[in-house]
Scaffold this motif. Structure first.
Motif, PDB file in Angstrom:
ATOM      1  N   LYS A 195       0.834  -1.196   0.000  1.00 31.39           N
ATOM      2  CA  LYS A 195       0.000   0.000   0.000  1.00 31.39           C
ATOM      3  C   LYS A 195       0.874   1.252   0.000  1.00 31.39           C
ATOM      4  N   ILE A 196       0.320   2.315  -0.525  1.00 35.41           N
ATOM      5  CA  ILE A 196       1.061   3.560  -0.659  1.00 35.41           C
ATOM      6  C   ILE A 196       1.533   4.060   0.711  1.00 35.41           C
ATOM      7  N   SER A 197       0.761   3.825   1.739  1.00 32.41           N
ATOM      8  CA  SER A 197       1.146   4.305   3.071  1.00 32.41           C
ATOM      9  C   SER A 197       2.424   3.634   3.587  1.00 32.41           C
ATOM     10  N   ASP A 198       2.839   2.512   2.973  1.00 29.97           N
ATOM     11  CA  ASP A 198       4.095   1.858   3.341  1.00 29.97           C
ATOM     12  C   ASP A 198       5.310   2.619   2.814  1.00 29.97           C
ATOM     13  N   LEU A 199       5.075   3.525   1.882  1.00 29.49           N
ATOM     14  CA  LEU A 199       6.142   4.293   1.246  1.00 29.49           C
ATOM     15  C   LEU A 199       6.474   5.516   2.099  1.00 29.49           C
ATOM     16  N   LYS A 200       7.640   5.491   2.730  1.00 23.24           N
ATOM     17  CA  LYS A 200       8.070   6.583   3.606  1.00 23.24           C
ATOM     18  C   LYS A 200       9.259   7.298   2.980  1.00 23.24           C
ATOM     19  N   PRO A 201       9.261   8.641   3.003  1.00 22.73           N
ATOM     20  CA  PRO A 201      10.379   9.378   2.405  1.00 22.73           C
ATOM     21  C   PRO A 201      11.694   9.139   3.157  1.00 22.73           C
ATOM     22  N   ALA A 202      12.778   9.007   2.387  1.00 23.12           N
ATOM     23  CA  ALA A 202      14.115   8.913   2.962  1.00 23.12           C
ATOM     24  C   ALA A 202      14.679  10.315   3.171  1.00 23.12           C
ATOM     25  N   PHE A 203      14.199  11.271   2.372  1.00 21.69           N
ATOM     26  CA  PHE A 203      14.606  12.671   2.471  1.00 21.69           C
ATOM     27  C   PHE A 203      13.453  13.531   1.989  1.00 21.69           C
ATOM     28  N   SER A 204      13.253  14.664   2.638  1.00 20.13           N
ATOM     29  CA  SER A 204      12.212  15.593   2.220  1.00 20.13           C
ATOM     30  C   SER A 204      12.705  17.022   2.419  1.00 20.13           C
ATOM     31  N   ASP A 237      12.331  21.329   0.522  1.00 20.44           N
ATOM     32  CA  ASP A 237      11.329  22.249  -0.021  1.00 20.44           C
ATOM     33  C   ASP A 237      10.804  21.804  -1.387  1.00 20.44           C
ATOM     34  N   ASN A 238      11.701  21.454  -2.293  1.00 21.31           N
ATOM     35  CA  ASN A 238      11.297  21.108  -3.655  1.00 21.31           C
ATOM     36  C   ASN A 238      11.653  19.679  -4.057  1.00 21.31           C
ATOM     37  N   VAL A 239      12.232  18.912  -3.133  1.00 26.63           N
ATOM     38  CA  VAL A 239      12.693  17.559  -3.448  1.00 26.63           C
ATOM     39  C   VAL A 239      12.252  16.589  -2.354  1.00 26.63           C
ATOM     40  N   THR A 240      11.766  15.431  -2.778  1.00 27.47           N
ATOM     41  CA  THR A 240      11.473  14.334  -1.854  1.00 27.47           C
ATOM     42  C   THR A 240      12.072  13.076  -2.457  1.00 27.47           C
ATOM     43  N   GLU A 241      12.719  12.269  -1.631  1.00 27.13           N
ATOM     44  CA  GLU A 241      13.324  11.024  -2.098  1.00 27.13           C
ATOM     45  C   GLU A 241      12.788   9.843  -1.297  1.00 27.13           C
ATOM     46  N   TRP A 242      12.664   8.718  -1.989  1.00 27.57           N
ATOM     47  CA  TRP A 242      12.271   7.456  -1.376  1.00 27.57           C
ATOM     48  C   TRP A 242      13.276   6.396  -1.784  1.00 27.57           C
ATOM     49  N   GLN A 243      13.331   5.315  -1.013  1.00 27.89           N
ATOM     50  CA  GLN A 243      14.174   4.181  -1.367  1.00 27.89           C
ATOM     51  C   GLN A 243      13.324   2.921  -1.316  1.00 27.89           C
ATOM     52  N   SER A 244      13.415   2.136  -2.380  1.00 26.95           N
ATOM     53  CA  SER A 244      12.640   0.898  -2.448  1.00 26.95           C
ATOM     54  C   SER A 244      13.261  -0.157  -1.539  1.00 26.95           C
ATOM     55  N   PRO A 245      12.518  -1.223  -1.250  1.00 31.54           N
ATOM     56  CA  PRO A 245      13.073  -2.311  -0.433  1.00 31.54           C
ATOM     57  C   PRO A 245      14.343  -2.917  -1.046  1.00 31.54           C
ATOM     58  N   SER A 246      14.475  -2.860  -2.378  1.00 30.56           N
ATOM     59  CA  SER A 246      15.666  -3.417  -3.031  1.00 30.56           C
ATOM     60  C   SER A 246      16.828  -2.427  -3.083  1.00 30.56           C
ATOM     61  N   GLY A 247      16.591  -1.172  -2.668  1.00 29.68           N
ATOM     62  CA  GLY A 247      17.670  -0.194  -2.601  1.00 29.68           C
ATOM     63  C   GLY A 247      17.659   0.877  -3.679  1.00 29.68           C
ATOM     64  N   THR A 248      16.792   0.762  -4.672  1.00 30.11           N
ATOM     65  CA  THR A 248      16.703   1.775  -5.726  1.00 30.11           C
ATOM     66  C   THR A 248      16.130   3.059  -5.156  1.00 30.11           C
ATOM     67  N   ARG A 249      16.727   4.189  -5.534  1.00 29.62           N
ATOM     68  CA  ARG A 249      16.230   5.478  -5.055  1.00 29.62           C
ATOM     69  C   ARG A 249      15.317   6.119  -6.097  1.00 29.62           C
ATOM     70  N   TYR A 250      14.330   6.820  -5.600  1.00 23.60           N
ATOM     71  CA  TYR A 250      13.366   7.555  -6.417  1.00 23.60           C
ATOM     72  C   TYR A 250      13.330   8.981  -5.913  1.00 23.60           C
ATOM     73  N   ARG A 251      13.260   9.941  -6.845  1.00 29.17           N
ATOM     74  CA  ARG A 251      13.364  11.350  -6.475  1.00 29.17           C
ATOM     75  C   ARG A 251      12.269  12.149  -7.174  1.00 29.17           C
ATOM     76  N   TYR A 252      11.502  12.892  -6.403  1.00 25.91           N
ATOM     77  CA  TYR A 252      10.497  13.819  -6.949  1.00 25.91           C
ATOM     78  C   TYR A 252      11.059  15.229  -6.857  1.00 25.91           C
ATOM     79  N   GLU A 253      11.112  15.903  -7.996  1.00 26.07           N
ATOM     80  CA  GLU A 253      11.542  17.297  -8.037  1.00 26.07           C
ATOM     81  C   GLU A 253      10.365  18.141  -8.502  1.00 26.07           C
TER      82      GLU A 253
END
Length: 75
Positions: free
Chosen positions: A5-14, A16-32
């Motif tokens: 579920k989406i609620s399981d997704l917690k930001p690794a960094f947040s 002003d303009n950037v938020t990052e997440w890391q998947s269980p396998s270690g891949t990073r995702y970045r919203y700009e």
């Protein structure tokens, strides 16, 4: 291991303009917010991203896109 579920997704960094997440396998995702896009890291620690433009530029849509990308990548 995919996320259930989406609620399981917690930001690794947040910021002003950037938020990052890391998947269980270690891949990073970045919203700009300035790019209106979510980036999927192309390799561990490379900080090079494959960008996916969002239909709407907000954190909710970014989180949904990251959730979708993680579950596609994990299966």
């Amino acid at each position: 291991m995919a996320l259930r579920k989406i609620s399981d997704l917690k930001p690794a960094f947040s910021g002003d303009n950037v938020t990052e997440w890391q998947s269980p396998s270690g891949t990073r995702y970045r919203y700009e917010r300035d790019r209106c896009a979510v980036g999927q890291e192309m390799g561990p620690g490379t900080e090079a991203y494959d960008w996916h433009v969002l239909a709407q530029n907000d954190l909710t849509h970014a989180k949904r896109k990251v959730f979708e990308l993680i579950n596609e990548d994990e299966f």
